[in-house]
Design a protein around this motif. Structure first.
Motif, short mmCIF file in Angstrom:
data_model
loop_
_atom_site.label_atom_id
_atom_site.label_comp_id
_atom_site.label_asym_id
_atom_site.label_seq_id
_atom_site.Cartn_x
_atom_site.Cartn_y
_atom_site.Cartn_z
N LYS A 42 0.72 -1.55 -0.16
CA LYS A 42 -0.34 0.29 -0.43
C LYS A 42 1.60 1.30 -0.35
CE LYS A 42 -2.15 1.07 3.90
NZ LYS A 42 -3.65 0.57 4.63
N VAL A 43 0.64 1.96 -0.94
CA VAL A 43 0.71 3.46 -0.80
C VAL A 43 0.21 4.57 -0.52
CG1 VAL A 43 2.46 5.00 -2.22
CG2 VAL A 43 2.69 2.28 -2.82
N GLU A 44 0.52 5.27 0.68
CA GLU A 44 0.18 6.60 1.29
C GLU A 44 0.54 7.70 0.89
OE1 GLU A 44 -1.06 5.21 5.52
OE2 GLU A 44 -1.90 3.89 5.14
N GLY A 45 -0.45 9.19 0.63
CA GLY A 45 -0.31 9.75 0.49
C GLY A 45 -1.09 11.18 0.90
N THR A 46 -1.07 12.53 1.06
CA THR A 46 -1.66 13.24 0.70
C THR A 46 -1.86 14.38 0.20
OG1 THR A 46 -0.71 13.65 3.68
CG2 THR A 46 -2.45 15.24 2.61
N VAL A 47 -3.14 14.40 -0.68
CA VAL A 47 -3.40 15.66 -1.27
C VAL A 47 -3.38 16.76 -1.10
CG1 VAL A 47 -4.85 16.37 -2.96
CG2 VAL A 47 -5.30 13.94 -2.60
N MET A 48 -1.82 17.47 -1.80
CA MET A 48 -1.84 18.34 -1.93
C MET A 48 -2.90 19.78 -2.60
SD MET A 48 1.82 18.14 -2.42
CE MET A 48 2.93 20.12 -1.98
N ARG A 49 -3.16 19.73 -3.44
CA ARG A 49 -3.95 20.37 -4.35
C ARG A 49 -4.36 20.06 -5.64
NH1 ARG A 49 -1.30 25.75 -7.10
NH2 ARG A 49 0.18 24.57 -8.22
N GLN A 50 -6.03 20.24 -5.97
CA GLN A 50 -6.82 19.84 -7.54
C GLN A 50 -5.79 21.14 -8.26
OE1 GLN A 50 -7.52 17.17 -8.27
NE2 GLN A 50 -8.60 16.98 -5.77
N LEU A 51 -5.79 21.19 -9.85
CA LEU A 51 -5.33 22.02 -11.08
C LEU A 51 -5.49 21.16 -11.73
CD1 LEU A 51 -1.47 21.86 -11.26
CD2 LEU A 51 -1.73 20.37 -8.94
N ARG A 52 -4.56 22.46 -13.11
CA ARG A 52 -5.32 21.98 -15.13
C ARG A 52 -3.86 22.70 -14.86
NH1 ARG A 52 -9.34 25.78 -16.46
NH2 ARG A 52 -9.51 23.77 -18.43
N GLY A 53 -2.87 21.39 -15.80
CA GLY A 53 -1.64 21.24 -16.52
C GLY A 53 -1.45 21.89 -17.66
N ARG A 54 -0.71 21.73 -17.97
CA ARG A 54 -0.76 22.95 -19.70
C ARG A 54 -1.59 22.82 -20.59
NH1 ARG A 54 4.97 24.86 -19.98
NH2 ARG A 54 4.67 24.45 -22.25
N LYS A 55 -1.79 23.68 -21.41
CA LYS A 55 -3.02 23.43 -22.45
C LYS A 55 -1.40 22.26 -23.40
CE LYS A 55 -6.26 25.83 -24.45
NZ LYS A 55 -6.65 27.64 -25.05
N VAL A 56 -2.94 21.50 -24.18
CA VAL A 56 -2.98 21.02 -25.24
C VAL A 56 -3.06 21.40 -26.62
CG1 VAL A 56 -2.86 18.63 -26.08
CG2 VAL A 56 -2.35 18.65 -23.39
N GLN A 77 -5.74 19.62 -19.18
CA GLN A 77 -5.94 18.65 -17.89
C GLN A 77 -6.47 18.41 -16.15
OE1 GLN A 77 -6.88 15.83 -20.36
NE2 GLN A 77 -7.51 14.64 -18.34
N GLU A 78 -7.24 17.80 -16.34
CA GLU A 78 -6.97 18.83 -14.68
C GLU A 78 -6.58 16.94 -14.09
OE1 GLU A 78 -9.37 20.19 -12.93
OE2 GLU A 78 -10.53 20.53 -15.10
N ILE A 79 -5.63 17.58 -12.63
CA ILE A 79 -4.16 16.89 -12.48
C ILE A 79 -4.11 17.44 -10.93
CG2 ILE A 79 -2.03 17.16 -11.90
CD1 ILE A 79 -1.61 18.16 -14.43
N THR A 80 -4.08 16.34 -10.09
CA THR A 80 -4.27 16.37 -8.74
C THR A 80 -2.90 15.77 -7.87
OG1 THR A 80 -6.04 14.98 -8.31
CG2 THR A 80 -4.76 14.46 -6.51
N ARG A 81 -2.30 16.82 -7.47
CA ARG A 81 -1.39 16.76 -6.75
C ARG A 81 -1.00 16.21 -5.70
NH1 ARG A 81 2.80 22.02 -7.67
NH2 ARG A 81 2.91 20.73 -9.45
N LEU A 82 0.11 14.60 -5.54
CA LEU A 82 -0.07 13.72 -4.84
C LEU A 82 1.11 13.81 -4.02
CD1 LEU A 82 -1.77 12.09 -2.86
CD2 LEU A 82 -0.62 10.13 -4.59
N MET A 83 1.41 14.02 -2.83
CA MET A 83 2.42 13.69 -1.42
C MET A 83 2.68 12.17 -1.27
SD MET A 83 5.72 14.82 -0.70
CE MET A 83 5.28 16.87 0.55
N ILE A 84 3.38 12.13 -1.25
CA ILE A 84 3.67 10.52 -1.02
C ILE A 84 4.14 10.46 0.09
CG2 ILE A 84 4.51 8.31 -1.11
CD1 ILE A 84 2.65 9.03 -3.37
N ASN A 85 3.44 9.71 1.31
CA ASN A 85 3.70 9.78 3.26
C ASN A 85 4.66 8.25 3.36
OD1 ASN A 85 2.74 11.94 3.44
ND2 ASN A 85 0.71 11.17 3.78
N SER A 86 3.90 7.25 2.46
CA SER A 86 4.93 6.17 3.13
C SER A 86 4.20 4.90 2.16
CB SER A 86 3.53 5.60 4.71
OG SER A 86 2.79 4.99 4.31
N ILE A 87 5.24 3.88 2.05
CA ILE A 87 5.49 2.70 1.29
C ILE A 87 4.98 1.25 2.55
CG2 ILE A 87 5.85 1.67 -0.62
CD1 ILE A 87 6.91 4.01 -1.52
#
Length: 134
Positions: free
Chosen positions: A59-73, A92-102
């Protein structure tokens, strides 16, 4: 160094604790904990665990830092000699995820706190080595 290869959003990603990654949109709010069970590979101190197709108990656990949008394609379609052109694009809609533990089989192999402590220790040993060299 401990890392894992996870699958999320139809893509495979190599993740390490203490780092953040931009992944496909997750339905989670900022500062919310997320657990990912689709782990394909775990490497810890030279010992590699490969799943078929997933590693059981990993299992990989993480915390969502923020929701953002990527560069224009930009998507540009053109048919030569026909005077037909279409220029469209999206972000594209993107989620920035900080990995806490493995973790593997309930035991935490690596966490964010361990990696920050080990990086501080290496910085301290580097400073001591530089002072002794002078």
């Amino acid at each position: 160094m401990t890392y894992a290869i996870i699958e999320t959003g139809g893509k495979q990603l190599r993740v390490e604790p203490g780092r953040f990654y931009d992944i496909e949109l997750l339905s989670a709010q900022p500062n919310e904990k997320v657990s990912i069970e689709s782990v394909l590979l775990v490497q810890h101190n030279g010992e590699v665990t490969i799943g078929q197709p997933l590693v059981t108990g990993a299992k990989v656990e993480g915390t969502v830092m923020r929701q953002l949008r990527g560069r224009k394609v930009l998507v540009y379609k053109m048919k030569p000699k026909k005077k037909t052109r279409k220029k469209r694009g999206h972000r594209q809609e993107i989620t920035r995820l900080m990995i806490n533990s493995i973790s593997l089989n309930g035991s935490v192999l690596a966490s964010e706190a361990e990696t920050s402590v080990s990086s501080e220790a290496t910085e301290a040993t580097t400073e001591v080595a530089q002072e002794s060299a002078e």
